[in-house]
Design an enzyme around this catalytic site. Structure first.
Site, PDB file in Angstrom:
ATOM      1  N   TYR A   1       6.233   6.357   5.036  1.00  0.00           N
ATOM      2  CA  TYR A   1       5.607   5.296   4.255  1.00  0.00           C
ATOM      3  C   TYR A   1       4.655   5.844   3.218  1.00  0.00           C
ATOM      4  CZ  TYR A   1       4.381   0.594   3.268  1.00  0.00           C
ATOM      5  OH  TYR A   1       4.259  -0.596   2.630  1.00  0.00           O
TER       6      TYR A   1
ATOM      7  N   ARG B   1       8.387  -4.082   3.241  1.00  0.00           N
ATOM      8  CA  ARG B   1       9.790  -4.196   2.819  1.00  0.00           C
ATOM      9  C   ARG B   1      10.309  -5.628   2.928  1.00  0.00           C
ATOM     10  NH1 ARG B   1      11.706   0.751   6.438  1.00  0.00           N
ATOM     11  NH2 ARG B   1       9.635   0.396   7.318  1.00  0.00           N
TER      12      ARG B   1
ATOM     13  N   SER C   1       2.606  -8.744   8.477  1.00  0.00           N
ATOM     14  CA  SER C   1       1.999  -7.836   7.501  1.00  0.00           C
ATOM     15  C   SER C   1       3.156  -6.988   6.978  1.00  0.00           C
ATOM     16  CB  SER C   1       0.938  -6.956   8.168  1.00  0.00           C
ATOM     17  OG  SER C   1       0.462  -5.993   7.261  1.00  0.00           O
TER      18      SER C   1
ATOM     19  N   ASP D   1       0.812  -1.215   0.000  1.00  0.00           N
ATOM     20  CA  ASP D   1       0.000   0.000   0.000  1.00  0.00           C
ATOM     21  C   ASP D   1       0.841   1.260   0.000  1.00  0.00           C
ATOM     22  OD1 ASP D   1       0.802  -0.946   2.629  1.00  0.00           O
ATOM     23  OD2 ASP D   1      -0.358   0.699   3.468  1.00  0.00           O
TER      24      ASP D   1
ATOM     25  N   ARG E   1      10.609   3.028  -4.333  1.00  0.00           N
ATOM     26  CA  ARG E   1      10.860   1.600  -4.617  1.00  0.00           C
ATOM     27  C   ARG E   1      11.276   1.437  -6.076  1.00  0.00           C
ATOM     28  NH1 ARG E   1       7.575  -0.749  -0.252  1.00  0.00           N
ATOM     29  NH2 ARG E   1       8.836   0.172   1.372  1.00  0.00           N
TER      30      ARG E   1
ATOM     31  N   LYS F   1      -1.246  -4.291  14.197  1.00  0.00           N
ATOM     32  CA  LYS F   1       0.008  -4.315  13.448  1.00  0.00           C
ATOM     33  C   LYS F   1       1.076  -3.627  14.286  1.00  0.00           C
ATOM     34  CE  LYS F   1       1.873  -3.301   8.890  1.00  0.00           C
ATOM     35  NZ  LYS F   1       1.660  -3.506   7.473  1.00  0.00           N
TER      36      LYS F   1
ATOM     37  N   GLU G   1       2.986   2.451  14.907  1.00  0.00           N
ATOM     38  CA  GLU G   1       4.367   1.951  14.702  1.00  0.00           C
ATOM     39  C   GLU G   1       5.315   2.684  15.630  1.00  0.00           C
ATOM     40  OE1 GLU G   1       5.883   1.764  10.675  1.00  0.00           O
ATOM     41  OE2 GLU G   1       7.940   1.490  11.381  1.00  0.00           O
TER      42      GLU G   1
ATOM     43  N   SER H   1       7.497  -5.009   9.431  1.00  0.00           N
ATOM     44  CA  SER H   1       8.913  -5.375   9.456  1.00  0.00           C
ATOM     45  C   SER H   1       9.801  -4.188   9.823  1.00  0.00           C
ATOM     46  CB  SER H   1       9.357  -5.993   8.125  1.00  0.00           C
ATOM     47  OG  SER H   1       9.143  -5.129   7.040  1.00  0.00           O
ATOM     48  N   GLY H   2       9.384  -2.986   9.515  1.00  0.00           N
ATOM     49  CA  GLY H   2      10.008  -1.776  10.059  1.00  0.00           C
ATOM     50  C   GLY H   2      11.461  -1.520   9.688  1.00  0.00           C
ATOM     51  N   GLY H   3      11.978  -2.156   8.659  1.00  0.00           N
ATOM     52  CA  GLY H   3      13.370  -1.929   8.274  1.00  0.00           C
ATOM     53  C   GLY H   3      14.293  -3.075   8.664  1.00  0.00           C
TER      54      GLY H   3
ATOM     55  N   GLU I   1      -2.433   0.216  13.875  1.00  0.00           N
ATOM     56  CA  GLU I   1      -0.973   0.227  13.718  1.00  0.00           C
ATOM     57  C   GLU I   1      -0.320   1.477  14.296  1.00  0.00           C
ATOM     58  OE1 GLU I   1       0.395   0.034   9.637  1.00  0.00           O
ATOM     59  OE2 GLU I   1       2.501  -0.056  10.221  1.00  0.00           O
TER      60      GLU I   1
ATOM     61  N   LYS J   1      -6.204  -0.090   6.807  1.00  0.00           N
ATOM     62  CA  LYS J   1      -4.993   0.169   7.598  1.00  0.00           C
ATOM     63  C   LYS J   1      -4.826   1.663   7.842  1.00  0.00           C
ATOM     64  CE  LYS J   1      -0.316   1.009   6.597  1.00  0.00           C
ATOM     65  NZ  LYS J   1       0.945   0.758   5.897  1.00  0.00           N
TER      66      LYS J   1
HETATM   67  P1  13P Z   1       7.180  -2.479   6.606  1.00  0.00           P
HETATM   68  O1  13P Z   1       6.940  -3.963   6.761  1.00  0.00           O
HETATM   69  O2  13P Z   1       8.002  -2.130   5.419  1.00  0.00           O
HETATM   70  O3  13P Z   1       7.617  -1.838   7.870  1.00  0.00           O
HETATM   71  O4  13P Z   1       5.760  -1.826   6.260  1.00  0.00           O
HETATM   72  C1  13P Z   1       4.820  -1.848   7.204  1.00  0.00           C
HETATM   73  C2  13P Z   1       3.642  -1.078   6.858  1.00  0.00           C
HETATM   74  O5  13P Z   1       3.155  -0.314   7.648  1.00  0.00           O
HETATM   75  C3  13P Z   1       2.983  -1.304   5.619  1.00  0.00           C
HETATM   76  O6  13P Z   1       1.623  -1.439   5.824  1.00  0.00           O
END
Ligand code: 13P
Length: 396
Positions: A396, A337, A334, A71, A80, A265, A225, A307-309, A223, A183
């Protein structure tokens, strides 16, 4: 609107009608003698979509499967594409997204895909909608509904997430277009505080978003983060994560959000990206599960990590470590990256590489599916998949 029936001798102080989904406490009084506060049990929140929300969330949280986050906003997708020398045109974004959603066999490992608005309304070059491609594989289409981060005035250089204005009508339209979950990504920065203001704003925004989504048939992914940025140790991350999630759940409850119809998330609890003391997957799993068990009710069907990097392999190993013993919720992924990095490298924008790129996606999806089952081993993983993707101040 349902009128509220009261038992003998009791009446609301003012003539009031309540939303049918209301679940709360009302102050009522006898006309005589002394006024008294009484709890009145109204019907439990009964949104029109409740049954469907529960079904959507639990089908996404199904054994051995997780979410493909694809997304990226147009700007982020551009980054990307730029990494493999492609221009950020609609045709290139379409080609890339088409490659992802038409990967044969993807539905075995992927239960949901989060789309950007452009993709939700987009077709493949042979005229099928992206939504149909996903449905054909048993993958639930989802939609990113937030409008991104902006500076939070009055804070310590922190951010807040926009997008509540007009959200009800947007989510109703997304549902019509085939989306079934949503999301909203907001962030919390450890090095910048986090201030109580930033945490409260993040939690309240998520709760309002979740309530509006549920009212319109979309199961919300919640989420907040907690960014990897910083040189703090893992204990500090645990402390902040506990603060953040306690406020998120407080406001979710205050907003009558149906917990069985949401997905979370979270970020994994890890040391900051610049901390010299690294943690093993077992330590990450121990801290993360400790935090979740302290803060997340078992009514929530699924925890779908970002995954956050982290590198692709690191994200998979950490997930695998979390699934070594049974959890109260489905614990899965979810990733954006950590699922897409090798795909982009294999593709390079060349039509003749589409098959190889789809294979690369299946490799990552299968590895994470195994990790969801606690059966993954990193043996044979490519060196490239072990390289971290952390970017300071990532948007993001
Ligand atoms: P990443 O897995 O790249 O951190 O992306 C998470 C995200 O929020 C995408 O929905």
């Amino acid at each position: 609107m349902a009128a509220v029936g009261m038992s003998t001798g009791l009446a609301l102080k003012q003539s009031t009608t309540l939303k049918s989904g209301f679940c709360g406490t009302a102050v009522v009084s006898h006309s005589a003698p002394a006024p008294k506060a009484t709890n009145v049990a109204f019907a439990v929140r009964a949104g029109g979509y409740d049954e469907e929300l529960v079904k959507t969330a639990s089908s996404i949280a199904s054994k051995g499967r997780g979410i493909l986050a694809m997304d990226e906003s147009n700007a982020t997708c551009g980054k990307r594409l730029d990494s493999i020398g492609l221009d950020n045109t609609e045709a290139n974004r379409q080609a890339y997204r088409q490659l992802l959603v038409t990967t044969p066999g993807l539905g075995e490992y992927i239960s949901g895909a989060i789309l950007f608005e452009e993709t939700l309304y987009q077709s493949t070059t042979d005229g099928r909608t992206m939504v149909d491609c996903l449905n054909a594989q048993g993958i639930v289409p989802g939609i990113k509904v937030d409008k991104g981060l902006v500076p939070l005035t009055g804070s310590n250089d922190e951010s807040w997430c926009q997008g509540l204005d007009g959200l009800a009508s947007r989510t109703a339209a997304y549902y019509k277009q085939g989306a079934r979950f949503a999301k909203w990504r907001t962030v919390v920065s450890i090095p910048n505080g986090p201030t109580e203001l930033a945490i409260t704003e993040a939690a309240w925004g998520l709760a309002r978003y979740a309530s509006i989504c549920q009212d319109n048939g979309l199961a919300p992914i919640v989420e907040p983060e907690i960014l990897l940025d910083g040189d703090h140790g893992i204990d500090r991350t645990l402390e902040v994560a506990e603060r953040v999630w306690s406020k998120v759940f407080y406001f979710l409850a205050e907003n009558n959000v149906l917990f069985e119809g949401i997905l979370l998330k979270p970020s994994m609890v890890t040391p900051g990206a610049e901390c010299s003391q690294r943690a093993t997957p077992e330590q990450v799993a121990e801290y993360t599960l400790k935090m979740l068990k302290r803060r997340v009710p078992p009514a929530v069907p699924g925890i779908m990590f970002l995954s956050g990097g982290q590198s692709e392999v690191e994200a998979t190993l950490n997930l695998n470590a979390m699934n070594q013993s049974p959890n109260p919720w489905h614990v899965s992924f979810s990733y954006a990256r950590a699922l897409q990095n090798s795909v982009l490298k294999a593709w390079q924008g060349q039509p003749e590489n589409v098959e190889a790129a789809q294979k690369a996606l299946l490799v990552r999806a299968k590895a994470n599916s195994l990790a969801q089952l606690g059966k993954y081993s990193a043996e044979g993983e490519a060196e490239e998949a072990k390289q971290g993707m952390f970017v300071k101040g990532y948007t993001y």
